[in-house]
Motif scaffolding. Sequence first.
Motif, short mmCIF file in Angstrom:
data_model
loop_
_atom_site.label_atom_id
_atom_site.label_comp_id
_atom_site.label_asym_id
_atom_site.label_seq_id
_atom_site.Cartn_x
_atom_site.Cartn_y
_atom_site.Cartn_z
N UNK A 132 0.83 -1.33 0.05
CA UNK A 132 -0.05 0.05 0.01
C UNK A 132 0.75 1.61 -0.14
N UNK A 133 1.91 1.35 0.54
CA UNK A 133 2.92 2.58 0.89
C UNK A 133 3.98 2.65 0.09
N UNK A 134 4.13 1.62 -1.15
CA UNK A 134 5.33 1.52 -1.96
C UNK A 134 4.96 1.31 -3.44
N UNK A 135 4.01 2.18 -3.90
CA UNK A 135 3.60 2.12 -5.13
C UNK A 135 4.27 2.66 -6.17
N UNK A 136 5.21 3.55 -5.67
CA UNK A 136 6.24 4.23 -6.67
C UNK A 136 7.74 3.73 -6.41
N UNK A 137 8.40 4.08 -7.41
CA UNK A 137 9.89 3.86 -7.46
C UNK A 137 10.49 4.82 -6.54
N UNK A 138 11.60 4.60 -5.80
CA UNK A 138 11.96 5.62 -4.87
C UNK A 138 13.20 6.15 -5.84
N UNK A 139 13.71 5.35 -6.93
CA UNK A 139 14.68 5.85 -7.69
C UNK A 139 14.14 6.83 -8.81
N UNK A 140 13.12 6.58 -9.33
CA UNK A 140 12.82 7.28 -10.67
C UNK A 140 11.40 7.96 -10.58
N UNK A 141 10.94 7.28 -9.62
CA UNK A 141 9.42 8.19 -9.20
C UNK A 141 8.14 7.34 -10.24
N UNK A 142 8.54 6.29 -10.93
CA UNK A 142 7.56 5.85 -11.71
C UNK A 142 6.78 4.57 -10.91
N UNK A 143 5.34 4.28 -11.41
CA UNK A 143 4.86 3.20 -10.70
C UNK A 143 5.76 1.81 -10.68
N UNK A 144 5.28 1.16 -9.53
CA UNK A 144 6.01 -0.32 -9.56
C UNK A 144 4.96 -1.06 -9.73
#
Length: 311
Positions: A132-144
């Motif tokens: 729920x809290x890690x929907x986006x990549x911490x490196x580039x910001x795109x969805x995971x």
Amino acid sequence: MAARPLALSRSTLDRAAEHRLDEAWLLSTWSHPGTRVLVISNGRARVVDTQDGRTELVLLSSFEAPEGDRYFLGVEGQGPDATAYFAVAAESLPGRLDGEAREAGLREVGAQLGDRDAGLLVHAVALENWHRSHRYCSRCGHPTAQAAAGHVRRCTACAHEHYPRTDPAVIMLITDDQDRALLGRQAIWPEGRYSTLAGFVEPGESLEQAVAREVHEEAGVVVADCRYVASQPWPFPCSLMLGFLGRAEAANGGTAIQVDGEELSEARWFTREELRAGMEAGTVLPPSGISIARRLVELWYGEPLPEAARW
């Protein structure tokens, strides 16, 4: 006092991580009529209270399970008699035709569930919180996107893989030269609630250093030494609680209490007699039965705390 499993550290399953990347196996196993599914929504699941006083999770067949993110939790047993378990994170919990099931979370029923069900619910709650809290990549910001049967999230742009987060936290029962226990309370807790001190481990810090720092920051007490006791997952949302017993420094005012006013509103030294009298009078409420804090207090106390003190 004889050791017994911590409430949230129990499990009977083999997590069978070797199957998490085997899509053919996962699909076949999901479709097997013996597979059981735990439906979870916002950390809660359906449970049922049996006539003999037990509490059990409501587990569905895969054909009954609603739509939602699917996590493979593991298998129980060997060979053709083995049972596979999945969790489905749904928008809401499905109803129960017989009307006997109720909705509950780990804090309410974690200590009442059997070993298998406790392990299933802890695993599922931890994964749901992380997804729920890690929907986006911490490196580039795109969805995971979910991968590895719910145990990896992969960036849809840079392909970086993200793994479930676990935050280490120390929790400790400190005693002084009179063998009194240091317990504190937060202002937001129910009146009379006391527990052991705890805090998160900081970067570049050992567990022992974290114990000493947290106790001194919160209560002004100097820790002379400590020893590790046990650990327990605490998926609220993603901690691993590492339990310690420690001794305060008796010399040079090392046992003098001075609370920080932020983490703790009050702290005091308890003798066993004072703790027992407070619990009997209802003026002192001990830690929850699912917390490792309660086990640490009981190790010092010398026996399980009275049933009347449980909540």
